[in-house]
Design a protein around this motif. Structure first.
Motif, PDB file in Angstrom:
ATOM      1  N   PRO A 173       0.794  -1.244  -0.045  1.00  9.42           N
ATOM      2  CA  PRO A 173       0.058  -0.037   0.148  1.00  9.42           C
ATOM      3  C   PRO A 173       0.700   1.267   0.062  1.00  9.42           C
ATOM      4  O   PRO A 173       0.396   2.219  -0.021  1.00  9.42           O
ATOM      5  N   THR A 174       1.974   1.432  -0.079  1.00  2.00           N
ATOM      6  CA  THR A 174       2.902   2.656   0.435  1.00  2.00           C
ATOM      7  C   THR A 174       3.220   3.116  -0.938  1.00  2.00           C
ATOM      8  O   THR A 174       3.779   4.535  -0.882  1.00  2.00           O
ATOM      9  N   GLY A 175       3.237   2.625  -2.024  1.00  2.00           N
ATOM     10  CA  GLY A 175       3.687   3.405  -3.345  1.00  2.00           C
ATOM     11  C   GLY A 175       5.192   3.487  -3.179  1.00  2.00           C
ATOM     12  O   GLY A 175       5.777   4.055  -4.401  1.00  2.00           O
ATOM     13  N   VAL A 176       5.843   3.079  -2.461  1.00  2.00           N
ATOM     14  CA  VAL A 176       7.401   3.056  -2.409  1.00  2.00           C
ATOM     15  C   VAL A 176       8.168   1.781  -3.283  1.00  2.00           C
ATOM     16  O   VAL A 176       7.462   0.841  -3.562  1.00  2.00           O
ATOM     17  N   THR A 177       9.137   2.494  -3.987  1.00  2.00           N
ATOM     18  CA  THR A 177       9.673   1.668  -4.757  1.00  2.00           C
ATOM     19  C   THR A 177      11.013   1.437  -4.630  1.00  2.00           C
ATOM     20  O   THR A 177      11.805   2.038  -3.675  1.00  2.00           O
ATOM     21  N   LEU A 178      11.996   0.692  -5.270  1.00  2.00           N
ATOM     22  CA  LEU A 178      13.385   0.318  -4.954  1.00  2.00           C
ATOM     23  C   LEU A 178      14.209   1.019  -6.085  1.00  2.00           C
ATOM     24  O   LEU A 178      13.931   0.668  -7.265  1.00  2.00           O
ATOM     25  N   THR A 179      15.378   1.403  -5.939  1.00  2.52           N
ATOM     26  CA  THR A 179      16.391   1.951  -6.966  1.00  2.52           C
ATOM     27  C   THR A 179      17.033   0.792  -7.372  1.00  2.52           C
ATOM     28  O   THR A 179      17.277  -0.137  -6.933  1.00  2.52           O
ATOM     29  N   SER A 180      17.783   1.065  -8.634  1.00  2.00           N
ATOM     30  CA  SER A 180      18.556   0.143  -9.170  1.00  2.00           C
ATOM     31  C   SER A 180      19.777  -0.421  -8.078  1.00  2.00           C
ATOM     32  O   SER A 180      20.161  -1.512  -8.207  1.00  2.00           O
ATOM     33  N   SER A 181      20.305   0.484  -7.489  1.00  3.57           N
ATOM     34  CA  SER A 181      21.299   0.209  -6.561  1.00  3.57           C
ATOM     35  C   SER A 181      20.789  -0.766  -5.432  1.00  3.57           C
ATOM     36  O   SER A 181      21.518  -1.644  -5.075  1.00  3.57           O
ATOM     37  N   GLU A 201       5.761  -6.833 -10.393  1.00  2.00           N
ATOM     38  CA  GLU A 201       6.096  -5.480 -10.973  1.00  2.00           C
ATOM     39  C   GLU A 201       4.925  -5.020 -11.468  1.00  2.00           C
ATOM     40  O   GLU A 201       5.020  -4.271 -12.490  1.00  2.00           O
ATOM     41  N   ILE A 202       3.778  -5.324 -11.104  1.00  2.00           N
ATOM     42  CA  ILE A 202       2.314  -5.010 -11.735  1.00  2.00           C
ATOM     43  C   ILE A 202       2.058  -3.462 -11.774  1.00  2.00           C
ATOM     44  O   ILE A 202       1.618  -3.137 -12.764  1.00  2.00           O
ATOM     45  N   TYR A 203       2.779  -2.753 -10.958  1.00  2.00           N
ATOM     46  CA  TYR A 203       2.879  -1.237 -11.063  1.00  2.00           C
ATOM     47  C   TYR A 203       4.011  -0.616 -11.867  1.00  2.00           C
ATOM     48  O   TYR A 203       4.096   0.629 -11.783  1.00  2.00           O
ATOM     49  N   TYR A 208       7.159   7.388 -11.060  1.00  2.00           N
ATOM     50  CA  TYR A 208       6.854   8.785 -11.341  1.00  2.00           C
ATOM     51  C   TYR A 208       8.366   9.324 -11.780  1.00  2.00           C
ATOM     52  O   TYR A 208       8.287   9.984 -12.698  1.00  2.00           O
ATOM     53  N   ASN A 209       9.175   9.477 -10.958  1.00  2.00           N
ATOM     54  CA  ASN A 209      10.506  10.237 -11.096  1.00  2.00           C
ATOM     55  C   ASN A 209      11.800   9.572 -11.471  1.00  2.00           C
ATOM     56  O   ASN A 209      12.819  10.309 -11.090  1.00  2.00           O
ATOM     57  N   GLN A 210      11.476   8.578 -11.660  1.00  2.00           N
ATOM     58  CA  GLN A 210      12.715   7.557 -11.974  1.00  2.00           C
ATOM     59  C   GLN A 210      12.298   6.510 -12.677  1.00  2.00           C
ATOM     60  O   GLN A 210      11.356   5.968 -12.912  1.00  2.00           O
ATOM     61  N   PRO A 211      13.172   5.828 -13.615  1.00  2.00           N
ATOM     62  CA  PRO A 211      12.918   4.677 -14.427  1.00  2.00           C
ATOM     63  C   PRO A 211      12.671   3.430 -13.527  1.00  2.00           C
ATOM     64  O   PRO A 211      13.496   3.336 -12.412  1.00  2.00           O
ATOM     65  N   HIS A 212      11.696   2.657 -14.087  1.00  2.00           N
ATOM     66  CA  HIS A 212      11.615   1.472 -13.157  1.00  2.00           C
ATOM     67  C   HIS A 212      12.727   0.256 -13.551  1.00  2.00           C
ATOM     68  O   HIS A 212      13.041   0.051 -14.643  1.00  2.00           O
ATOM     69  N   LYS A 304      -0.062  17.217   3.837  1.00  2.00           N
ATOM     70  CA  LYS A 304       1.226  17.951   4.568  1.00  2.00           C
ATOM     71  C   LYS A 304       0.242  19.124   5.244  1.00  2.00           C
ATOM     72  O   LYS A 304       0.727  19.611   6.197  1.00  2.00           O
ATOM     73  N   GLU A 305      -0.460  19.801   4.768  1.00  2.00           N
ATOM     74  CA  GLU A 305      -1.218  21.016   5.334  1.00  2.00           C
ATOM     75  C   GLU A 305      -1.999  20.703   6.493  1.00  2.00           C
ATOM     76  O   GLU A 305      -2.323  21.376   7.313  1.00  2.00           O
ATOM     77  N   MET A 306      -2.461  19.289   6.778  1.00  2.00           N
ATOM     78  CA  MET A 306      -3.127  18.692   7.779  1.00  2.00           C
ATOM     79  C   MET A 306      -1.977  18.056   8.809  1.00  2.00           C
ATOM     80  O   MET A 306      -2.560  17.487   9.877  1.00  2.00           O
ATOM     81  N   ASP A 307      -0.685  18.250   8.585  1.00  2.00           N
ATOM     82  CA  ASP A 307       0.286  17.795   9.402  1.00  2.00           C
ATOM     83  C   ASP A 307       0.127  16.464   9.722  1.00  2.00           C
ATOM     84  O   ASP A 307       0.639  15.933  10.584  1.00  2.00           O
ATOM     85  N   LEU A 308       0.090  15.586   8.638  1.00  2.00           N
ATOM     86  CA  LEU A 308       0.055  14.161   8.917  1.00  2.00           C
ATOM     87  C   LEU A 308       1.565  13.901   8.192  1.00  2.00           C
ATOM     88  O   LEU A 308       1.903  14.102   7.330  1.00  2.00           O
ATOM     89  N   ASP A 309       1.907  12.586   8.870  1.00  2.00           N
ATOM     90  CA  ASP A 309       3.182  11.906   8.669  1.00  2.00           C
ATOM     91  C   ASP A 309       3.029  11.078   7.293  1.00  2.00           C
ATOM     92  O   ASP A 309       1.883   9.987   7.446  1.00  2.00           O
ATOM     93  N   TYR A 310       3.849  11.073   6.428  1.00  2.00           N
ATOM     94  CA  TYR A 310       3.688  10.120   5.218  1.00  2.00           C
ATOM     95  C   TYR A 310       4.960   9.818   4.644  1.00  2.00           C
ATOM     96  O   TYR A 310       5.751  10.822   4.494  1.00  2.00           O
ATOM     97  N   VAL A 311       5.037   8.971   3.931  1.00  2.00           N
ATOM     98  CA  VAL A 311       6.284   8.683   2.944  1.00  2.00           C
ATOM     99  C   VAL A 311       6.032   8.964   1.457  1.00  2.00           C
ATOM    100  O   VAL A 311       4.966   8.175   1.009  1.00  2.00           O
ATOM    101  N   THR A 312       6.474   9.683   0.917  1.00  2.00           N
ATOM    102  CA  THR A 312       6.382  10.041  -0.589  1.00  2.00           C
ATOM    103  C   THR A 312       6.152   8.917  -1.295  1.00  2.00           C
ATOM    104  O   THR A 312       7.011   8.208  -1.378  1.00  2.00           O
ATOM    105  N   PRO A 313       5.126   8.673  -2.030  1.00  2.00           N
ATOM    106  CA  PRO A 313       5.018   7.308  -2.876  1.00  2.00           C
ATOM    107  C   PRO A 313       5.833   7.503  -4.241  1.00  2.00           C
ATOM    108  O   PRO A 313       5.652   8.762  -4.643  1.00  2.00           O
ATOM    109  N   ASP A 314       6.380   6.642  -4.515  1.00  2.00           N
ATOM    110  CA  ASP A 314       7.199   6.924  -5.912  1.00  2.00           C
ATOM    111  C   ASP A 314       6.820   6.163  -7.162  1.00  2.00           C
ATOM    112  O   ASP A 314       6.755   6.665  -8.271  1.00  2.00           O
ATOM    113  N   GLY A 315       5.535   5.380  -6.779  1.00  2.00           N
ATOM    114  CA  GLY A 315       4.787   4.932  -8.036  1.00  2.00           C
ATOM    115  C   GLY A 315       3.554   4.456  -7.480  1.00  2.00           C
ATOM    116  O   GLY A 315       3.008   4.640  -6.368  1.00  2.00           O
TER     117      GLY A 315
END
Length: 383
Positions: A173-181, A201-203, A208-212, A304-315
């Motif tokens: 559920p987090t949207g976090v991905t892994l880098t090549s390294s 790797e269904i997603y 968004y900001n890096q190649p899969h 962010k405006e609600m001051d909630l903690d989250y990890v920015t999703p990559d995908g």
């Protein structure tokens, strides 16, 4: 007579996502951000290909592994897009969605007593299949590592019983991905070990900001890697139920036996639709991704405006903010939010105990829906 059923089923429950989704249907005036399904229509040219296949009477059984044209198109696509090299004749199997691909993979490699290592929090569809195959799921807590399932965490969970590692990225559920390294470190860790990596790797088309990068590109562990993908998320084709498995020929041959006796073959009409999507719909995911990225930016700004903690999703199209209260589980807190504000979010404990204290918010919804949903969340939190 219930004592006669498979005892592995007694510890398995309906997915927490579905449990909560079914509960939501009992309420009026609810804005729901629960289901991870694209809100786009299947591309017109793909629907027309499905209709054409019906009219051409392409309604019979296909090759167990799928029509050759589709396997060939998949081979070309993953080669051009992700530098993966899998032969259409004996290294690609077309499945009934990625879910069946996961099931086939596990039932091929698992024996009773094995362990399967996977991240927590994680999509709840893996654990039941692991248990049904006779293995034990071993969760790794990723909460203090930015939800990243990295080699240093995996290493601590490996035992002599470990048969496989499930590597889902971008993550649901987090949207976090892994880098090549980061993937290279995992490849180095598992090289020469008698275990498999199942990479879901269904997603992959929604990063968004890096190649899969696929872990299947690391040649030194090619014989240990099973790559799973499909067209459900990339082309808004969830109901067509088309996924695929990429695996070395020696392993794919055994998988095909499990697949054959399970479903014979994927639906012929859906295969021809998927052929059109993969062959002529390479730009379709890009169009959708642009919209998702705008929605992601809006949702993150509001959180962010609600001051909630989250990890920015990559995908993918999820964010997993921390939403908690001292005296309630995530499920009970989600019910409170639902009842008091008419907003439905998936409780984090649906994604294992490591998701407790969080909620999954899907932004695979229109901007109008997202605005109303976040207005309701803000009102609930400030009241």
């Amino acid at each position: 007579m219930e004592h006669l059923i498979n005892q592995n089923l007694t510890t398995i429950q309906i997915s927490g996502i579905r449990q909560f989704f079914n509960m939501v249907s009992q309420y009026d005036d609810v804005v729901s951000l629960t289901i991870g399904q694209p809100d786009f229509s299947t591309p017109t040219h793909v629907k027309e290909a499905a209709i054409a296949a019906i009219q051409a009477d392409k309604t019979s059984y296909t090759h167990n592994a799928g029509i050759w044209e589709l396997r060939s198109a998949i081979s070309s696509f993953v080669n051009e897009r992700y530098q993966l090299h899998y032969h259409p004749d004996n290294e690609i199997i077309v499945t009934v969605g990625a879910s069946q691909a996961i099931d086939v993979s596990l039932r091929t490699i698992i024996q009773p007593g094995d362990e399967v290592v996977l991240p927590g929090p994680v999509y709840p569809g893996y654990e039941p299949l692991i248990k049904l195959a006779g293995a034990t799921p071993k969760y790794v807590d990723t909460r203090h590592n930015g939800f990243k399932f990295t080699a240093n965490l995996i290493k601590q969970a490996l035992t002599s019983k470990t048969k496989a590692i499930i590597l889902p990225y971008p993550s649901n559920p987090t949207g976090v991905t892994l880098t090549s390294s980061e993937l290279k470190e995992i490849a180095d860790l598992v090289e020469n070990k008698e275990l498999f990596v199942i990479a879901d790797e269904i997603y992959s088309e929604l990063v968004y900001n890096q190649p899969h990068t696929s872990i299947g590109t690391f040649k030194e562990i090619r014989d240990q890697v099973i790559v799973i993908n499909g067209v459900s998320k990339s082309h808004a084709m969830t109901g067509f139920r088309i996924g695929y498995i990429l695996a070395p020929a020696w392993l794919s041959g055994h998988m095909l036996k499990v697949h054959q006796y399970n479903v014979s073959c994927a639906t012929s009409i859906s295969q021809y639709a998927a052929l059109e999507a993969i062959r002529n719909g390479r730009k379709d995911p890009e169009i959708m991704k642009e919209d998702y990225d705008q929605r992601r930016a809006y949702v993150l700004q509001r959180l962010k405006e609600m001051d909630l903690d989250y990890v920015t999703p990559d995908g993918a199209f999820y964010v997993f903010p921390r939403l908690t209260t001292k005296d309630k589980s995530s499920f009970n807190y989600a019910v409170e939010i639902l009842e008091k504000s008419g907003l439905a979010l998936v409780p984090g404990d649906a994604f294992s105990k490591y998701g407790d204290g969080y909620m999954r918010l899907s932004y695979a919804y229109s901007m109008d829906t997202l605005k109303e949903a976040l207005n309701r969340l803000e009102k609930f939190l400030t009241s």
